[in-house]
Design a protein around this motif. Structure first.
Motif, PDB file in Angstrom:
ATOM      1  N   GLN A 213      -8.084  22.822 -14.267  1.00 53.37           N
ATOM      2  CA  GLN A 213      -7.785  24.417 -15.094  1.00 53.37           C
ATOM      3  C   GLN A 213      -6.462  24.530 -15.692  1.00 53.37           C
ATOM      4  O   GLN A 213      -6.423  25.025 -16.854  1.00 53.37           O
ATOM      5  CB  GLN A 213      -7.751  25.584 -14.274  1.00 53.37           C
ATOM      6  CG  GLN A 213      -9.487  25.382 -13.734  1.00 53.37           C
ATOM      7  CD  GLN A 213      -9.645  26.993 -12.741  1.00 53.37           C
ATOM      8  OE1 GLN A 213      -9.191  26.571 -11.448  1.00 53.37           O
ATOM      9  NE2 GLN A 213      -9.983  27.974 -13.188  1.00 53.37           N
TER      10      GLN A 213
ATOM     11  N   MET B  49      -5.835  24.731 -20.049  1.00 53.25           N
ATOM     12  CA  MET B  49      -5.086  25.709 -20.645  1.00 53.25           C
ATOM     13  C   MET B  49      -3.911  25.199 -21.165  1.00 53.25           C
ATOM     14  O   MET B  49      -3.767  25.661 -22.232  1.00 53.25           O
ATOM     15  CB  MET B  49      -4.371  26.444 -19.276  1.00 53.25           C
ATOM     16  CG  MET B  49      -3.622  27.629 -19.870  1.00 53.25           C
ATOM     17  SD  MET B  49      -2.785  28.663 -18.560  1.00 53.25           S
ATOM     18  CE  MET B  49      -1.647  27.347 -18.006  1.00 53.25           C
TER      19      MET B  49
ATOM     20  N   SER C 139      -5.537  23.528 -24.536  1.00 51.79           N
ATOM     21  CA  SER C 139      -5.961  24.708 -25.651  1.00 51.79           C
ATOM     22  C   SER C 139      -4.627  25.359 -26.318  1.00 51.79           C
ATOM     23  O   SER C 139      -4.549  25.357 -27.642  1.00 51.79           O
ATOM     24  CB  SER C 139      -6.398  26.044 -24.608  1.00 51.79           C
ATOM     25  OG  SER C 139      -6.639  27.017 -25.554  1.00 51.79           O
TER      26      SER C 139
ATOM     27  N   VAL D 149      -4.810  32.646 -25.804  1.00 52.03           N
ATOM     28  CA  VAL D 149      -5.466  31.859 -24.527  1.00 52.03           C
ATOM     29  C   VAL D 149      -5.525  32.832 -23.617  1.00 52.03           C
ATOM     30  O   VAL D 149      -4.346  33.160 -23.040  1.00 52.03           O
ATOM     31  CB  VAL D 149      -4.373  30.418 -24.620  1.00 52.03           C
ATOM     32  CG1 VAL D 149      -4.847  29.645 -23.496  1.00 52.03           C
ATOM     33  CG2 VAL D 149      -4.230  29.673 -25.942  1.00 52.03           C
ATOM     34  N   ARG D 150      -6.548  32.643 -22.786  1.00 59.51           N
ATOM     35  CA  ARG D 150      -6.704  33.488 -21.538  1.00 59.51           C
ATOM     36  C   ARG D 150      -6.327  32.662 -20.429  1.00 59.51           C
ATOM     37  O   ARG D 150      -6.559  31.457 -20.340  1.00 59.51           O
ATOM     38  CB  ARG D 150      -8.156  33.997 -21.435  1.00 59.51           C
ATOM     39  CG  ARG D 150      -8.409  34.922 -22.614  1.00 59.51           C
ATOM     40  CD  ARG D 150      -9.890  35.186 -22.678  1.00 59.51           C
ATOM     41  NE  ARG D 150     -10.540  35.764 -21.582  1.00 59.51           N
ATOM     42  CZ  ARG D 150     -11.682  35.880 -21.248  1.00 59.51           C
ATOM     43  NH1 ARG D 150     -12.711  35.387 -22.169  1.00 59.51           N
ATOM     44  NH2 ARG D 150     -12.293  36.430 -20.195  1.00 59.51           N
ATOM     45  N   VAL D 151      -5.965  33.680 -19.375  1.00 60.88           N
ATOM     46  CA  VAL D 151      -5.553  32.846 -18.337  1.00 60.88           C
ATOM     47  C   VAL D 151      -6.549  32.484 -17.313  1.00 60.88           C
ATOM     48  O   VAL D 151      -7.418  33.328 -17.246  1.00 60.88           O
ATOM     49  CB  VAL D 151      -4.387  33.816 -17.382  1.00 60.88           C
ATOM     50  CG1 VAL D 151      -3.925  33.332 -16.006  1.00 60.88           C
ATOM     51  CG2 VAL D 151      -3.136  34.207 -18.247  1.00 60.88           C
ATOM     52  N   PRO D 152      -6.720  31.227 -16.814  1.00 64.39           N
ATOM     53  CA  PRO D 152      -7.989  31.072 -15.944  1.00 64.39           C
ATOM     54  C   PRO D 152      -7.634  31.538 -14.350  1.00 64.39           C
ATOM     55  O   PRO D 152      -6.636  32.074 -13.962  1.00 64.39           O
ATOM     56  CB  PRO D 152      -7.533  29.304 -15.674  1.00 64.39           C
ATOM     57  CG  PRO D 152      -6.270  28.936 -15.735  1.00 64.39           C
ATOM     58  CD  PRO D 152      -5.549  30.183 -16.869  1.00 64.39           C
ATOM     59  N   LEU D 153      -9.026  31.865 -13.978  1.00 61.40           N
ATOM     60  CA  LEU D 153      -9.135  32.454 -12.683  1.00 61.40           C
ATOM     61  C   LEU D 153      -9.567  31.492 -11.397  1.00 61.40           C
ATOM     62  O   LEU D 153     -10.194  30.459 -11.876  1.00 61.40           O
ATOM     63  CB  LEU D 153      -9.929  33.364 -12.835  1.00 61.40           C
ATOM     64  CG  LEU D 153      -9.895  34.774 -13.284  1.00 61.40           C
ATOM     65  CD1 LEU D 153     -11.085  35.461 -13.481  1.00 61.40           C
ATOM     66  CD2 LEU D 153      -8.772  35.564 -12.842  1.00 61.40           C
TER      67      LEU D 153
ATOM     68  N   PHE E  58     -12.076  33.207 -16.694  1.00 62.81           N
ATOM     69  CA  PHE E  58     -10.835  33.679 -17.313  1.00 62.81           C
ATOM     70  C   PHE E  58     -10.619  34.886 -17.036  1.00 62.81           C
ATOM     71  O   PHE E  58     -11.742  35.835 -17.019  1.00 62.81           O
ATOM     72  CB  PHE E  58     -10.679  33.251 -18.591  1.00 62.81           C
ATOM     73  CG  PHE E  58     -11.045  31.906 -18.913  1.00 62.81           C
ATOM     74  CD1 PHE E  58      -9.870  30.887 -19.257  1.00 62.81           C
ATOM     75  CD2 PHE E  58     -12.338  31.182 -19.292  1.00 62.81           C
ATOM     76  CE1 PHE E  58     -10.019  29.692 -19.286  1.00 62.81           C
ATOM     77  CE2 PHE E  58     -12.132  30.003 -19.641  1.00 62.81           C
ATOM     78  CZ  PHE E  58     -11.233  29.089 -19.778  1.00 62.81           C
ATOM     79  N   SER E  59      -9.394  35.441 -16.949  1.00 64.63           N
ATOM     80  CA  SER E  59      -9.030  36.907 -16.706  1.00 64.63           C
ATOM     81  C   SER E  59      -8.790  37.558 -18.118  1.00 64.63           C
ATOM     82  O   SER E  59      -8.940  36.703 -19.094  1.00 64.63           O
ATOM     83  CB  SER E  59      -7.682  37.011 -15.904  1.00 64.63           C
ATOM     84  OG  SER E  59      -6.594  36.663 -16.771  1.00 64.63           O
TER      85      SER E  59
ATOM     86  N   THR F  36      -3.832  37.356 -21.049  1.00 66.88           N
ATOM     87  CA  THR F  36      -3.525  36.207 -21.738  1.00 66.88           C
ATOM     88  C   THR F  36      -2.126  35.641 -21.710  1.00 66.88           C
ATOM     89  O   THR F  36      -1.214  36.281 -21.319  1.00 66.88           O
ATOM     90  CB  THR F  36      -3.732  36.528 -23.604  1.00 66.88           C
ATOM     91  OG1 THR F  36      -2.783  37.610 -23.744  1.00 66.88           O
ATOM     92  CG2 THR F  36      -5.120  36.909 -23.730  1.00 66.88           C
TER      93      THR F  36
END
Length: 205
Positions: free
Chosen positions: A27, A31, A34, A94-98, A103-104, A107
């Motif tokens: 992940q 990220m 991306s 770009v969203r933060v992975p969970l 994704f949360s 960003t």
């Protein structure tokens, strides 16, 4: 070899260590892929040379391996600043992975540091040789990034003076203590505020 008047852009991701500890390595890699792919595309837009990525840090330049005069240096500085401003904006897409996937709503944010000056560059190593840069200019740009703030760009006075009033969004001059370099005059720029000022000026015209 030596290179003169190179504009250096350093960025890193705010809270990267926390994010990396919470999710799977794949992940993290997705990220980084991306956000760095977005930065690579911006390099083409602004005619910027990407040098390398180091973990979550992205290093790029203008006026390195370019031939030009003092007028071109101002253009190189302008291109570098526009690149930095767009990098801050693109990072927020770009969203933060969970943990566990997905994704949360949060960003990414980056810090940016910039400086201009002379440096040394060349290919080093025999195994996996790479083109690299070194010198006080590179170190200063890194210090500007380390002392910057989330979503902001910190530049040295040397870089600021190349741009001058062409950029209307500068904050007040700040003198900061920089490791191994003493007190350094700097300026902070908020790209979002800068764009608001530009739109306001355009509307008045």
């Amino acid at each position: 070899e030596s290179a003169k008047d190179v504009c250096i852009i350093f960025t890193d991701i705010v809270g990267f260590s926390r994010i990396a500890m919470d999710v799977k390595p794949i992940q993290v890699m997705d990220m980084l892929q991306s956000i760095f792919s977005r930065f690579d595309e911006l390099c083409d837009v602004h005619d910027v040379l990407k040098l390398e990525t180091i973990g979550d840090a992205y290093l790029c330049t203008t006026n390195l391996l370019e031939d030009g005069d003092s007028a071109d240096l101002k253009d190189a500085a302008r291109r570098a600043l526009e690149m930095a401003k767009d990098m801050v904006v693109e990072a927020t897409k770009v969203r933060v992975p969970l943990p566990g996937g997905g994704f949360s709503a949060e960003t990414l944010q980056i810090r940016v540091g910039m400086h201009v000056g002379d440096l040394h560059c060349g290919v080093v190593g025999q195994r996996l040789p790479k083109f690299t840069t070194c010198g006080t200019t590179v170190n200063m740009a890194a210090r500007m990034e380390q002392t910057s703030m989330p979503g902001k760009i910190r530049v040295s006075k040397t870089f600021h003076d190349l741009i001058g009033d062409a950029e209307q969004g500068w904050g007040e001059q700040q003198t900061i203590e920089v490791k191994n370099m003493g007190e350094v005059e700097t300026y902070l720029l908020d790209p979002v505020k800068s764009r608001t000022i530009i739109r306001g000026c355009a509307a008045k015209e």
